[in-house]
Design a protein around this motif. Structure first.
Motif, PDB file in Angstrom:
ATOM      1  N   VAL A  98      56.149  -7.106  55.645  1.00 28.12           N
ATOM      2  CA  VAL A  98      56.685  -7.017  57.001  1.00 28.12           C
ATOM      3  C   VAL A  98      55.834  -6.041  57.793  1.00 28.12           C
ATOM      4  O   VAL A  98      55.215  -5.134  57.256  1.00 28.12           O
ATOM      5  CB  VAL A  98      58.161  -6.566  57.008  1.00 28.12           C
ATOM      6  CG1 VAL A  98      59.046  -7.635  56.457  1.00 28.12           C
ATOM      7  CG2 VAL A  98      58.334  -5.285  56.251  1.00 28.12           C
ATOM      8  N   ALA A  99      55.825  -6.253  59.084  1.00 27.11           N
ATOM      9  CA  ALA A  99      55.042  -5.390  59.961  1.00 27.11           C
ATOM     10  C   ALA A  99      55.706  -4.024  60.055  1.00 27.11           C
ATOM     11  O   ALA A  99      56.929  -3.932  60.189  1.00 27.11           O
ATOM     12  CB  ALA A  99      54.936  -6.023  61.341  1.00 27.11           C
ATOM     13  N   PRO A 100      54.919  -2.945  59.983  1.00 25.23           N
ATOM     14  CA  PRO A 100      55.520  -1.621  60.118  1.00 25.23           C
ATOM     15  C   PRO A 100      56.055  -1.415  61.518  1.00 25.23           C
ATOM     16  O   PRO A 100      55.487  -1.886  62.493  1.00 25.23           O
ATOM     17  CB  PRO A 100      54.372  -0.662  59.802  1.00 25.23           C
ATOM     18  CG  PRO A 100      53.123  -1.453  59.974  1.00 25.23           C
ATOM     19  CD  PRO A 100      53.488  -2.880  59.756  1.00 25.23           C
ATOM     20  N   GLY A 101      57.164  -0.752  61.623  1.00 20.93           N
ATOM     21  CA  GLY A 101      57.776  -0.456  62.908  1.00 20.93           C
ATOM     22  C   GLY A 101      58.707  -1.544  63.400  1.00 20.93           C
ATOM     23  O   GLY A 101      59.296  -1.414  64.471  1.00 20.93           O
ATOM     24  N   SER A 102      58.819  -2.662  62.683  1.00 21.65           N
ATOM     25  CA  SER A 102      59.726  -3.708  63.139  1.00 21.65           C
ATOM     26  C   SER A 102      61.141  -3.391  62.669  1.00 21.65           C
ATOM     27  O   SER A 102      61.340  -2.730  61.660  1.00 21.65           O
ATOM     28  CB  SER A 102      59.276  -5.066  62.600  1.00 21.65           C
ATOM     29  OG  SER A 102      59.299  -5.042  61.192  1.00 21.65           O
ATOM     30  N   ASN A 103      62.102  -3.866  63.413  1.00 23.36           N
ATOM     31  CA  ASN A 103      63.493  -3.584  63.043  1.00 23.36           C
ATOM     32  C   ASN A 103      63.996  -4.590  62.015  1.00 23.36           C
ATOM     33  O   ASN A 103      63.301  -5.527  61.652  1.00 23.36           O
ATOM     34  CB  ASN A 103      64.377  -3.550  64.298  1.00 23.36           C
ATOM     35  CG  ASN A 103      64.423  -4.889  65.017  1.00 23.36           C
ATOM     36  OD1 ASN A 103      64.037  -5.902  64.460  1.00 23.36           O
ATOM     37  ND2 ASN A 103      64.878  -4.875  66.255  1.00 23.36           N
ATOM     38  N   VAL A 104      65.190  -4.389  61.533  1.00 24.37           N
ATOM     39  CA  VAL A 104      65.755  -5.204  60.467  1.00 24.37           C
ATOM     40  C   VAL A 104      65.897  -6.658  60.901  1.00 24.37           C
ATOM     41  O   VAL A 104      65.615  -7.582  60.135  1.00 24.37           O
ATOM     42  CB  VAL A 104      67.120  -4.627  60.021  1.00 24.37           C
ATOM     43  CG1 VAL A 104      67.767  -5.515  58.988  1.00 24.37           C
ATOM     44  CG2 VAL A 104      66.953  -3.226  59.509  1.00 24.37           C
ATOM     45  N   LEU A 105      66.301  -6.893  62.150  1.00 27.46           N
ATOM     46  CA  LEU A 105      66.477  -8.262  62.631  1.00 27.46           C
ATOM     47  C   LEU A 105      65.148  -9.006  62.635  1.00 27.46           C
ATOM     48  O   LEU A 105      65.075 -10.166  62.223  1.00 27.46           O
ATOM     49  CB  LEU A 105      67.097  -8.249  64.030  1.00 27.46           C
ATOM     50  CG  LEU A 105      67.403  -9.611  64.637  1.00 27.46           C
ATOM     51  CD1 LEU A 105      68.389 -10.362  63.745  1.00 27.46           C
ATOM     52  CD2 LEU A 105      67.966  -9.458  66.028  1.00 27.46           C
TER      53      LEU A 105
END
Length: 136
Positions: A98-105
């Motif tokens: 997953v991309a760093p800084g992305s939220n759970v959604l």
């Protein structure tokens, strides 16, 4: 061989349970355990005690034999020799980058897209309109 030993083991277990249940109880137990039977006196104690000891020994011997037969053809394994890719539990999901800084959604949507194989999220389909019969 193992099937024969299992059948013999079960017969020994049934005989052991029967001899233990035939023995005279030593405790009071509300007066339930006493009384006469087909074997009384000292002969009963000697015969049933000896039979219990013999059946108990046979039970342990067959148990050990079954254990040795179960592990006879097994090769020793080491977790060090297994590659890292196959160490995951069967049915466990593979980790998704997953991309760093992305939220759970965003992470959940990215995982769903990877599972479905779609590169972009699909637009929801419009509900079907029921046909209206034409009046004459």
């Amino acid at each position: 061989m193992q099937t024969v030993l299992i059948v013999l083991h079960l017969m020994i277990v049934i005989a052991l349970v029967a001899t233990v249940l035939l023995q005279r109880s030593e405790g009071g137990a509300l007066g339930v355990g006493g009384g006469g039977g087909f074997m009384t006196g000292r002969g009963q104690a000697n015969a049933l005690t000896r039979a219990t000891a013999i059946l108990g020994t046979a039970f342990f011997v067959t148990s050990l034999a079954l254990t040795l037969l179960a592990h006879y053809n097994r090769a020793p394994k080491s977790i060090i020799d297994v590659p890292a890719a196959s160490r995951t539990a069967p049915g466990a999901p593979t980790p998704v980058p997953v991309a760093p800084g992305s939220n759970v959604l965003d992470q959940i949507q990215q995982i769903d897209r990877q599972k479905s194989g779609a590169a972009t999220p699909a637009a929801p389909a419009a509900p079907a309109q029921p046909e209206v019969p034409k009046s004459q």
